[in-house]
Scaffold this motif. Structure first.
Motif, PDB file in Angstrom:
ATOM      1  N   SER A  47     -84.467   5.652  28.542  1.00  0.00           N
ATOM      2  CA  SER A  47     -85.438   6.084  29.752  1.00  0.00           C
ATOM      3  C   SER A  47     -85.817   7.588  29.448  1.00  0.00           C
ATOM      4  N   ALA A  48     -84.889   8.414  28.877  1.00  0.00           N
ATOM      5  CA  ALA A  48     -84.934   9.857  29.152  1.00  0.00           C
ATOM      6  C   ALA A  48     -86.310  10.279  28.474  1.00  0.00           C
ATOM      7  N   PRO A  49     -87.178  11.021  29.433  1.00  0.00           N
ATOM      8  CA  PRO A  49     -88.697  11.297  28.713  1.00  0.00           C
ATOM      9  C   PRO A  49     -88.480  12.286  27.614  1.00  0.00           C
ATOM     10  N   TYR A  50     -87.442  13.106  27.076  1.00  0.00           N
ATOM     11  CA  TYR A  50     -87.475  13.811  25.826  1.00  0.00           C
ATOM     12  C   TYR A  50     -87.004  13.010  24.721  1.00  0.00           C
ATOM     13  N   ALA A  51     -86.643  11.439  24.665  1.00  0.00           N
ATOM     14  CA  ALA A  51     -86.095  10.873  23.664  1.00  0.00           C
ATOM     15  C   ALA A  51     -87.126  10.861  22.520  1.00  0.00           C
ATOM     16  N   ILE A  52     -88.303  10.871  22.905  1.00  0.00           N
ATOM     17  CA  ILE A  52     -89.071  11.052  21.678  1.00  0.00           C
ATOM     18  C   ILE A  52     -88.974  12.067  20.791  1.00  0.00           C
ATOM     19  N   TYR A  53     -88.625  13.375  21.447  1.00  0.00           N
ATOM     20  CA  TYR A  53     -88.798  14.400  20.675  1.00  0.00           C
ATOM     21  C   TYR A  53     -87.376  14.458  19.877  1.00  0.00           C
ATOM     22  N   ILE A  54     -86.318  13.919  20.086  1.00  0.00           N
ATOM     23  CA  ILE A  54     -85.132  13.744  19.625  1.00  0.00           C
ATOM     24  C   ILE A  54     -85.303  12.633  18.247  1.00  0.00           C
ATOM     25  N   GLU A  55     -85.925  11.526  18.620  1.00  0.00           N
ATOM     26  CA  GLU A  55     -86.124  10.598  17.370  1.00  0.00           C
ATOM     27  C   GLU A  55     -87.156  11.149  16.390  1.00  0.00           C
ATOM     28  N   TYR A  56     -88.118  11.906  16.855  1.00  0.00           N
ATOM     29  CA  TYR A  56     -89.126  12.153  15.825  1.00  0.00           C
ATOM     30  C   TYR A  56     -89.053  13.904  15.631  1.00  0.00           C
ATOM     31  N   GLY A  57     -88.578  14.509  16.158  1.00  0.00           N
ATOM     32  CA  GLY A  57     -88.403  15.876  16.032  1.00  0.00           C
ATOM     33  C   GLY A  57     -89.583  16.753  16.501  1.00  0.00           C
ATOM     34  N   THR A  58     -89.676  17.880  16.256  1.00  0.00           N
ATOM     35  CA  THR A  58     -90.604  18.718  17.005  1.00  0.00           C
ATOM     36  C   THR A  58     -91.079  19.879  15.706  1.00  0.00           C
ATOM     37  N   ARG A  59     -92.382  20.276  15.684  1.00  0.00           N
ATOM     38  CA  ARG A  59     -92.899  21.227  14.639  1.00  0.00           C
ATOM     39  C   ARG A  59     -92.434  22.548  15.402  1.00  0.00           C
ATOM     40  N   PRO A  60     -92.605  23.414  14.705  1.00  0.00           N
ATOM     41  CA  PRO A  60     -92.367  24.715  15.128  1.00  0.00           C
ATOM     42  C   PRO A  60     -93.405  25.183  16.247  1.00  0.00           C
ATOM     43  N   HIS A  61     -93.066  25.762  17.397  1.00  0.00           N
ATOM     44  CA  HIS A  61     -93.977  26.198  18.411  1.00  0.00           C
ATOM     45  C   HIS A  61     -93.454  26.993  19.152  1.00  0.00           C
ATOM     46  N   ILE A  62     -94.474  27.687  19.842  1.00  0.00           N
ATOM     47  CA  ILE A  62     -94.388  28.762  20.704  1.00  0.00           C
ATOM     48  C   ILE A  62     -93.990  28.292  22.446  1.00  0.00           C
ATOM     49  N   ILE A  63     -92.938  29.003  22.996  1.00  0.00           N
ATOM     50  CA  ILE A  63     -92.554  28.779  24.190  1.00  0.00           C
ATOM     51  C   ILE A  63     -92.826  29.955  25.201  1.00  0.00           C
ATOM     52  N   ARG A  64     -93.569  29.585  26.013  1.00  0.00           N
ATOM     53  CA  ARG A  64     -93.942  30.789  27.013  1.00  0.00           C
ATOM     54  C   ARG A  64     -93.930  30.392  28.341  1.00  0.00           C
ATOM     55  N   PRO A  65     -93.498  31.383  29.320  1.00  0.00           N
ATOM     56  CA  PRO A  65     -93.163  31.145  30.673  1.00  0.00           C
ATOM     57  C   PRO A  65     -94.320  30.460  31.470  1.00  0.00           C
ATOM     58  N   VAL A  66     -93.854  29.465  32.227  1.00  0.00           N
ATOM     59  CA  VAL A  66     -95.242  28.742  33.171  1.00  0.00           C
ATOM     60  C   VAL A  66     -95.229  29.447  34.566  1.00  0.00           C
TER      61      VAL A  66
END
Length: 137
Positions: free
Chosen positions: A66-85
């Motif tokens: 049920s963890a919302p980030y599980a999909i990112y663990i299962e499928y991985g992520t592409r390179p991306h930029i992280i900016r402050p919100v």
């Protein structure tokens, strides 16, 4: 998420006394899937493993995190930029030093296919579970 469903058409499972064995098959399969998925889930903090739940009915079950980030663990992520919100800069520590920056170029993450691997193991075991359950009747 793994769904296990037994669908019967054209056969009265009560008349043939198949209701209990089918329920046992669903339970056995769901228990195996839950245990296997928890073993295969990444162990970094334990939150992902702790979020894995089993919802079982008589003829169906659903197992998954049920963890919302599980999909990112299962499928991985592409390179991306992280900016402050909510701030002008990001703050984090690197080797004990505090670092401030306006953006990070994240390299992405590799997939960790714990759900898929669980489904594959389940597929290999389900016929064994069926033979065990229907042999007992």
């Amino acid at each position: 998420m793994i769904d296990i469903k037994v669908e019967v058409s054209g056969l009265d499972i009560k008349a043939f006394r198949l209701e209990k064995p089918i329920e046992e098959l669903v339970k056995k399969t769901a228990d195996f899937a839950e245990k296997t998925m928890k073993e295969k889930a990444p162990k970094r903090t334990g939150r992902l493993r702790g979020s894995i739940r089993k919802k079982a009915g008589r003829l169906e079950a659903e197992i998954g995190p049920s963890a919302p980030y599980a999909i990112y663990i299962e499928y991985g992520t592409r390179p991306h930029i992280i900016r402050p919100v909510r701030a002008r800069a990001l703050r984090f520590e690197v080797e004990g030093e505090v670092v401030f920056t306006r953006l990070i170029r994240h390299p992405g993450t590799k997939p960790q296919r714990f759900i898929r691997e669980t489904a594959e193991e389940l597929q290999n075991q389900i016929s064994r579970f069926a033979s065990e359950v229907f042999r007992l009747t």
